[in-house]
Scaffold this active site. Structure first.
Site, mmCIF file in Angstrom:
data_model
loop_
_atom_site.group_PDB
_atom_site.id
_atom_site.type_symbol
_atom_site.label_atom_id
_atom_site.label_comp_id
_atom_site.label_asym_id
_atom_site.label_seq_id
_atom_site.Cartn_x
_atom_site.Cartn_y
_atom_site.Cartn_z
ATOM 1 N N MET A 1 0.851 -1.193 0.000
ATOM 2 C CA MET A 1 0.000 0.000 0.000
ATOM 3 C C MET A 1 0.884 1.239 0.000
ATOM 4 O O MET A 1 1.799 1.353 0.808
ATOM 5 C CB MET A 1 -0.907 0.013 1.224
ATOM 6 C CG MET A 1 -1.870 1.193 1.260
ATOM 7 S SD MET A 1 -3.112 1.053 2.552
ATOM 8 C CE MET A 1 -2.108 1.397 3.983
ATOM 9 N N CYS A 2 0.602 2.159 -0.907
ATOM 10 C CA CYS A 2 1.316 3.437 -0.994
ATOM 11 C C CYS A 2 0.299 4.546 -1.218
ATOM 12 O O CYS A 2 -0.854 4.293 -1.576
ATOM 13 C CB CYS A 2 2.321 3.430 -2.144
ATOM 14 S SG CYS A 2 3.627 2.190 -1.998
ATOM 15 N N GLY A 3 0.715 5.762 -1.021
ATOM 16 C CA GLY A 3 -0.137 6.908 -1.303
ATOM 17 C C GLY A 3 0.479 7.762 -2.380
ATOM 18 O O GLY A 3 1.672 8.074 -2.328
#
Length: 301
Positions: A1-3
């Site tokens: 998960m990354c933003g």
């Protein structure tokens, strides 16, 4: 998960606020990736000039007397140091020369990006700390992209942080995972592209660079990526004048966009957009799977 976040300004009156707006967007995404963070800012270009953003683990050594040493090597430059990074401003015709000279006189320095207008800043740490370290809030420009990383397939290092840049004024941030990046890396190496990491995102950036070197624009290169890249991905890409978004055909990674007469914005989640000017009147939508979205200042002019 990354933003991931991106902001493309249509209204030049917002340009002095780009760093402030983009910083707030990225910090909001901190809990999607606390390992490292980075931003690319596209500022104003000066005719006949280019700049190279470099990084060092020992800036007090590598950046000391760098202007003098470059001049002695035959490449006059102005060096502006920002913590572990520095921006080296040179004549555009000397861009290839400065790369070679830096490799010779500062072998431990790494190039983050180069071109007429882009500056890239990235480090291990939280977005708020990276923003403060490089004083990103004070930076102006026409567009920018940012990323906060939760590492899944390569080491937590400065080089492994996003954005990745493999071409002049080109960079990419990515949420997802590519399954064919090793095969594609080998193909691109045969085409003459060099890699700094084992990160799959660097392969995606290099793929787009290779396609655009063949004469495609960013939109066409992103369309080709839908056929040539396997895996789950959402890409936000910057060029000197353009800003693009594409999601894979399944589109399992979250994404939301907003558009007004003044800007186009992207965020992994809507909360990244809530503090933008006039967001309450923006057109808000989720980007469609396997669909390329592309804006370009030159085409709008």
């Amino acid at each position: 998960m990354c933003g991931i976040v991106g902001l493309f300004l249509k209204d030049s009156r917002l340009e002095p606020q780009l760093g402030q707006l983009l910083s707030d967007m990225l910090i909001t995404m901190t809990d999607r990736g606390p390992d490292s963070a980075g931003l690319a800012i596209y500022g104003s270009a000066t005719e006949g000039k280019a700049k190279v953003t470099i990084q060092s683990a020992k800036p007090e050594i590598d950046f000391a007397d760098l202007e003098r040493d470059l001049a002695e090597a035959g490449v006059p430059a102005r060096v502006a140091v920002k913590s572990t990074h520095a921006v080296v401003a040179i004549a555009a015709a000397r861009l290839a020369d400065v790369r070679a000279v830096l490799a010779a006189i500062r072998p431990d320095v790494r190039i983050m990006g180069a071109g007429d207008s882009v500056e890239i800043y990235k480090e291990v740490g939280l977005p708020k700390d990276v923003v403060a370290r490089f004083d990103v809030r004070s930076m102006g420009g026409s567009h920018g992209i940012g990323h906060t990383r939760m590492a899944t397939e390569s080491a937590v290092t400065t080089l492994g942080a996003h954005p990745f840049s493999t071409g002049s004024d080109q960079c990419l941030v990515h949420n997802g995972s590519l399954s064919n990046h090793n095969n594609l890396r080998r193909e691109l190496i045969r085409e003459g592209i060099a890699f700094e990491t084992q990160n799959d995102t660097e392969v995606a950036a290099a793929y787009l660079t290779a396609e655009m070197a063949k004469g495609k624009d960013l939109g066409q290169a992103l369309t080709g990526a839908l056929d040539d890249l396997d895996g789950f991905f959402t890409f936000v890409v910057g060029t000197k004048s353009g800003f693009g978004v594409v999601r894979d055909p399944i589109a399992c990674k979250p994404a939301v966009m907003a558009e007004t007469d003044r800007y186009v914005a992207f965020g992994s989640e809507y909360r990244a957009l809530v503090n933008l000017p006039d967001i309450e009147s923006a057109r808000i939508w989720e980007p469609e799977p396997a669909t390329v979205y592309f804006w370009d200042h030159q085409k709008a002019a």
